[in-house]
Scaffold this motif. Structure first.
Motif: not given
Length: 250
Positions: A181-183, A218-221, A238-244
């Motif tokens: 997650p981002g901010v 938070p609901e978006e994450i 194995g990924i890193e999913l950025f939700v930011d």
């Protein structure tokens, strides 16, 4: 709302507030049996009432191995296996280089790295083959933040766990992915930023740095976590999913 997780057993560490709470609500709403952990009984009890459905709260500190054992003992009393583990418990505080204490280092690594490691490792006997593990990393794993180096290092370690564990668990077809997650609007973030007007000012400043023009919810994450846990993500590993909102991509 779908029923993607009916008859699924989900374990969420750090499920009493913020992203963990939102994710527990989302899994429960889609039919899962959800176990959450939290350190404070009153907060845990309030979260259980708020989440509803087939929810069980286990008081515990995930930096303590005995508490993790109690969590899985409680799961085993009700279910023979676990389908999804969301290792989410964590936190951090600001401390610039030159003012980092041993206690600050130990507390942050114990909660974020040790806790994540043993939350996952101690789940393995109960995890069914083909299960899904999601780890909470952070955009700080790839970008610098003043006075936040210890926290950021823990999140980089968590991202590395996902890369390595998919090899350790490949024979069991257990997927491991990291969510970053981002901010995000949480009580923990407000506390980190000093609360009140100071926190609001910092969040407004950061929103201006995010391409989508706002901070996350938070609901978006939670929606991203449920995607990674679902069969829709069956070939994602194995990924890193950025939700930011795009912040880490610029």
């Amino acid at each position: 709302m779908t029923n993607r997780f009916v008859n699924k057993v989900v374990v969420i560490s750090g499920g009493t507030s913020g992203i963990g709470l939102a994710t527990a609500k989302a899994f429960s709403a889609e039919g899962a049996s959800v176990f959450i952990t939290g350190r404070r009984k009153e907060t845990l009890d309030a979260a259980v009432r708020e989440i509803g459905g087939r929810i069980t709260g286990i008081q515990g500190d995930m930096s303590r191995l005995a508490d993790i054992d109690r969590l899985y003992d409680a799961v085993q009393q009700k279910h023979s296996s676990i389908d999804i583990v969301f290792a989410n418990a964590g936190g951090g505080e600001f401390a610039p280089l030159g003012a980092i204490s041993e206690d600050h280092y130990q507390k942050t690594f114990d909660t974020n790295v040790k806790g994540t490691l043993f939350t996952v490792q101690k789940a393995l006997p109960l995890l069914r083959d083909g299960a899904s593990i999601i780890l909470t990393s952070s955009t700080t794993s790839i970008s610098g933040t003043p006075a936040f180096s210890v926290y950021s290092a823990t999140k980089a370690a968590i991202r590395s766990f996902a890369r390595n564990w998919i090899l350790d668990l490949k024979d069991r077809r257990i997927r491991v992915n990291a969510i970053s997650p981002g901010v995000t609007e949480t009580a923990g973030l407000n506390e980190l930023f000093g609360g009140g007007d100071q926190a609001e000012g910092t969040k407004n400043y950061l929103a201006g740095q995010i391409p989508i023009g706002r901070i996350g919810k938070p609901e978006e994450i939670a929606k991203a976590v449920l995607f990674l846990a679902s069969e829709d993500a069956s070939f994602i590993n194995g990924i890193e999913l950025f939700v930011d909102g795009g912040h880490a991509q610029i």
